[in-house]
Design a protein around this motif. Structure first.
Motif, PDB file in Angstrom:
ATOM      1  N   TYR A 170       0.826  -1.204   0.000  1.00 20.48           N
ATOM      2  CA  TYR A 170       0.000   0.000   0.000  1.00 20.48           C
ATOM      3  C   TYR A 170       0.864   1.259   0.000  1.00 20.48           C
ATOM      4  O   TYR A 170       0.500   2.264  -0.617  1.00 20.48           O
ATOM      5  CB  TYR A 170      -0.932   0.000   1.204  1.00 20.48           C
ATOM      6  N   ASP A 171       1.993   1.208   0.690  1.00 15.05           N
ATOM      7  CA  ASP A 171       2.927   2.346   0.653  1.00 15.05           C
ATOM      8  C   ASP A 171       3.372   2.615  -0.781  1.00 15.05           C
ATOM      9  O   ASP A 171       3.457   3.766  -1.212  1.00 15.05           O
ATOM     10  CB  ASP A 171       4.159   2.062   1.516  1.00 15.05           C
ATOM     11  N   ALA A 172       3.670   1.539  -1.514  1.00 19.57           N
ATOM     12  CA  ALA A 172       4.118   1.691  -2.898  1.00 19.57           C
ATOM     13  C   ALA A 172       3.019   2.295  -3.765  1.00 19.57           C
ATOM     14  O   ALA A 172       3.288   3.118  -4.653  1.00 19.57           O
ATOM     15  CB  ALA A 172       4.558   0.340  -3.461  1.00 19.57           C
ATOM     16  N   VAL A 173       1.777   1.905  -3.515  1.00 19.99           N
ATOM     17  CA  VAL A 173       0.654   2.473  -4.259  1.00 19.99           C
ATOM     18  C   VAL A 173       0.502   3.954  -3.917  1.00 19.99           C
ATOM     19  O   VAL A 173       0.378   4.805  -4.803  1.00 19.99           O
ATOM     20  CB  VAL A 173      -0.651   1.708  -3.949  1.00 19.99           C
ATOM     21  N   ARG A 174       0.539   4.273  -2.637  1.00 23.62           N
ATOM     22  CA  ARG A 174       0.388   5.672  -2.199  1.00 23.62           C
ATOM     23  C   ARG A 174       1.533   6.550  -2.691  1.00 23.62           C
ATOM     24  O   ARG A 174       1.342   7.726  -2.999  1.00 23.62           O
ATOM     25  CB  ARG A 174       0.345   5.728  -0.663  1.00 23.62           C
ATOM     26  N   ASN A 175       2.723   5.990  -2.754  1.00 22.13           N
ATOM     27  CA  ASN A 175       3.901   6.775  -3.111  1.00 22.13           C
ATOM     28  C   ASN A 175       4.140   6.873  -4.613  1.00 22.13           C
ATOM     29  O   ASN A 175       5.053   7.584  -5.037  1.00 22.13           O
ATOM     30  CB  ASN A 175       5.148   6.188  -2.436  1.00 22.13           C
ATOM     31  N   PHE A 176       3.344   6.175  -5.406  1.00 23.69           N
ATOM     32  CA  PHE A 176       3.509   6.257  -6.859  1.00 23.69           C
ATOM     33  C   PHE A 176       3.226   7.688  -7.291  1.00 23.69           C
ATOM     34  O   PHE A 176       2.135   8.215  -7.061  1.00 23.69           O
ATOM     35  CB  PHE A 176       2.580   5.272  -7.554  1.00 23.69           C
ATOM     36  N   SER A 177       4.183   8.327  -7.925  1.00 21.00           N
ATOM     37  CA  SER A 177       4.085   9.764  -8.162  1.00 21.00           C
ATOM     38  C   SER A 177       3.327  10.140  -9.426  1.00 21.00           C
ATOM     39  O   SER A 177       2.967  11.307  -9.618  1.00 21.00           O
ATOM     40  CB  SER A 177       5.485  10.376  -8.217  1.00 21.00           C
ATOM     41  N   GLN A 179      -0.957  16.724 -17.255  1.00 19.40           N
ATOM     42  CA  GLN A 179      -0.739  17.798 -16.290  1.00 19.40           C
ATOM     43  C   GLN A 179       0.768  18.038 -16.130  1.00 19.40           C
ATOM     44  O   GLN A 179       1.572  17.111 -16.312  1.00 19.40           O
ATOM     45  CB  GLN A 179      -1.339  17.428 -14.924  1.00 19.40           C
ATOM     46  N   PRO A 180       1.187  19.257 -15.794  1.00 19.90           N
ATOM     47  CA  PRO A 180       2.617  19.496 -15.558  1.00 19.90           C
ATOM     48  C   PRO A 180       3.168  18.504 -14.533  1.00 19.90           C
ATOM     49  O   PRO A 180       2.629  18.375 -13.429  1.00 19.90           O
ATOM     50  CB  PRO A 180       2.639  20.929 -15.032  1.00 19.90           C
ATOM     51  N   ARG A 181       4.203  17.791 -14.920  1.00 19.82           N
ATOM     52  CA  ARG A 181       4.711  16.655 -14.129  1.00 19.82           C
ATOM     53  C   ARG A 181       5.106  17.047 -12.714  1.00 19.82           C
ATOM     54  O   ARG A 181       4.726  16.384 -11.744  1.00 19.82           O
ATOM     55  CB  ARG A 181       5.921  16.044 -14.868  1.00 19.82           C
ATOM     56  N   LEU A 182       5.867  18.109 -12.562  1.00 23.78           N
ATOM     57  CA  LEU A 182       6.338  18.489 -11.232  1.00 23.78           C
ATOM     58  C   LEU A 182       5.181  18.892 -10.332  1.00 23.78           C
ATOM     59  O   LEU A 182       5.106  18.471  -9.176  1.00 23.78           O
ATOM     60  CB  LEU A 182       7.346  19.633 -11.335  1.00 23.78           C
ATOM     61  N   ALA A 183       4.272  19.697 -10.854  1.00 19.77           N
ATOM     62  CA  ALA A 183       3.126  20.142 -10.061  1.00 19.77           C
ATOM     63  C   ALA A 183       2.272  18.956  -9.637  1.00 19.77           C
ATOM     64  O   ALA A 183       1.787  18.894  -8.490  1.00 19.77           O
ATOM     65  CB  ALA A 183       2.287  21.142 -10.855  1.00 19.77           C
ATOM     66  N   PHE A 184       2.089  17.987 -10.550  1.00 20.05           N
ATOM     67  CA  PHE A 184       1.288  16.803 -10.231  1.00 20.05           C
ATOM     68  C   PHE A 184       1.957  15.991  -9.124  1.00 20.05           C
ATOM     69  O   PHE A 184       1.308  15.584  -8.151  1.00 20.05           O
ATOM     70  CB  PHE A 184       1.109  15.949 -11.489  1.00 20.05           C
ATOM     71  N   ARG A 185       3.261  15.766  -9.274  1.00 20.45           N
ATOM     72  CA  ARG A 185       3.978  14.962  -8.281  1.00 20.45           C
ATOM     73  C   ARG A 185       3.956  15.616  -6.904  1.00 20.45           C
ATOM     74  O   ARG A 185       3.682  14.944  -5.900  1.00 20.45           O
ATOM     75  CB  ARG A 185       5.430  14.738  -8.727  1.00 20.45           C
ATOM     76  N   ILE A 186       4.229  16.912  -6.844  1.00 16.86           N
ATOM     77  CA  ILE A 186       4.253  17.605  -5.556  1.00 16.86           C
ATOM     78  C   ILE A 186       2.859  17.620  -4.927  1.00 16.86           C
ATOM     79  O   ILE A 186       2.713  17.462  -3.706  1.00 16.86           O
ATOM     80  CB  ILE A 186       4.798  19.034  -5.720  1.00 16.86           C
ATOM     81  N   LYS A 189       0.501  15.309  -5.302  1.00 15.18           N
ATOM     82  CA  LYS A 189       0.234  13.984  -4.748  1.00 15.18           C
ATOM     83  C   LYS A 189       0.977  13.781  -3.435  1.00 15.18           C
ATOM     84  O   LYS A 189       0.436  13.194  -2.488  1.00 15.18           O
ATOM     85  CB  LYS A 189       0.633  12.889  -5.748  1.00 15.18           C
ATOM     86  N   THR A 190       2.191  14.270  -3.355  1.00 13.90           N
ATOM     87  CA  THR A 190       2.965  14.160  -2.114  1.00 13.90           C
ATOM     88  C   THR A 190       2.272  14.909  -0.988  1.00 13.90           C
ATOM     89  O   THR A 190       2.179  14.422   0.148  1.00 13.90           O
ATOM     90  CB  THR A 190       4.383  14.714  -2.312  1.00 13.90           C
ATOM     91  N   ALA A 191       1.764  16.090  -1.280  1.00  8.10           N
ATOM     92  CA  ALA A 191       1.077  16.884  -0.263  1.00  8.10           C
ATOM     93  C   ALA A 191      -0.187  16.179   0.217  1.00  8.10           C
ATOM     94  O   ALA A 191      -0.490  16.171   1.419  1.00  8.10           O
ATOM     95  CB  ALA A 191       0.739  18.262  -0.818  1.00  8.10           C
ATOM     96  N   ILE A 192      -0.928  15.580  -0.712  1.00 15.93           N
ATOM     97  CA  ILE A 192      -2.141  14.858  -0.340  1.00 15.93           C
ATOM     98  C   ILE A 192      -1.820  13.740   0.643  1.00 15.93           C
ATOM     99  O   ILE A 192      -2.534  13.519   1.625  1.00 15.93           O
ATOM    100  CB  ILE A 192      -2.844  14.314  -1.599  1.00 15.93           C
ATOM    101  N   ARG A 193      -0.731  13.016   0.389  1.00 16.48           N
ATOM    102  CA  ARG A 193      -0.316  11.952   1.318  1.00 16.48           C
ATOM    103  C   ARG A 193       0.022  12.525   2.688  1.00 16.48           C
ATOM    104  O   ARG A 193      -0.297  11.923   3.719  1.00 16.48           O
ATOM    105  CB  ARG A 193       0.886  11.190   0.763  1.00 16.48           C
TER     106      ARG A 193
END
Length: 265
Positions: free
Chosen positions: A99-106, A209-216, A218-222
């Motif tokens: 589940y960590d791997a699923v949540r951390n998928f960027s 979507q812009p890759r960096l904005a999307f990744r950051i 998702k990280t914030a949501i976690r």
């Protein structure tokens, strides 16, 4: 059917199919004879594929789905249930790692729910960024009916719908697609034949979507629920220890096999 104590099913290459569709990696759980119930070996393989895809520029997003018309994933294959408390803790640790791997998928991660999503199969779908299903899909937390404590899935539902999660979890009730969408467990309902195509389209749209904005983002949501996520696992570990040490859980799982079986929903 007699419950196997500590049995582990080996991974077969066809258990988790991979296909690239215009930059979207489609992963298909393929154990139709067991309603796509997943095994520990499959979860390990899913983790490997998630980690690899996160580093692969050719994989812009992932869609998770199930093979056949009946099930997305019926949850954990109860044939692997062990009566040994040490093994139970190890199994839960490995579940948490998956589940960590699923949540951390960027990158974008979309569930194409093609049939029943029960127990940890429902949880897997809820950990994705977006869920596409069809009108005949049913989903929910069914563990109590198999004699298993419903803890982590209850927490996932609680995060979405608050106290109504009690009713769903304690009854082990599967929701129809319309209800699941109303409650926020499904984002989009399409015709049955179009579930996978619609999910791939969503994945492509999100990947634009812009890759960096999307990744950051998702990280914030976690980060918003990380403390509650970790506490849910802590409570789940304690609950499973209590259930297995009582000796009742093994009997209940055996009863589930005899009276219903994982292939009957």
């Amino acid at each position: 059917m007699t419950m196997q104590k500590g049995k582990k099913f080996p991974f077969h290459p066809d258990d988790l199919l991979s296909e690239i569709r215009d930059g979207v990696l489609v992963l298909t759980i393929n154990r139709q004879a067991r309603c796509n119930a997943w095994t520990e070996a499959m979860r390990e393989e899913l983790m490997r594929k998630l980690l690899a895809a996160d580093e692969d520029a050719n994989a812009e997003a992932i869609v998770l789905t199930g093979a056949g018309p009946k099930a997305f994933c019926a949850g954990q294959d109860l044939g692997e249930t062990s009566a040994d408390i040490v093994e139970v803790r190890a199994t839960l640790d490995r579940f948490a790692s998956c589940y960590d791997a699923v949540r951390n998928f960027s990158k974008p991660l979309v569930a194409a729910v093609n049939g029943v999503a029960a127990g940890s199969g429902f949880q897997l779908a809820q950990l994705c960024d977006y869920v596409v299903a069809h009108p005949n899909v049913r989903m929910g937390q069914t563990e109590v009916k198999a004699g298993l404590p419903s803890i982590f899935g209850l927490w996932l539902m609680w995060e979405r719908i608050g106290s109504r999660a009690y009713e769903l979890s304690l009854q082990g009730r599967l929701m129809e697609a319309k209800e699941a969408k109303h409650l926020g467990f499904i984002n989009e309902i399409v015709d049955e034949a179009g579930v996978l195509d619609a999910a791939v389209d969503v994945a492509r749209r999100l990947a634009k979507q812009p890759r960096l904005a999307f990744r950051i983002s998702k990280t914030a949501i976690r980060c918003f629920d990380e403390e509650r996520y970790q506490n849910a696992w802590k409570v789940a570990f304690a609950a499973y220890r209590e259930a297995f040490e009582s000796g009742a859980l093994e009997k209940e799982v055996q009863r589930f096999f005899e009276n219903r079986g994982v292939d009957k929903f």
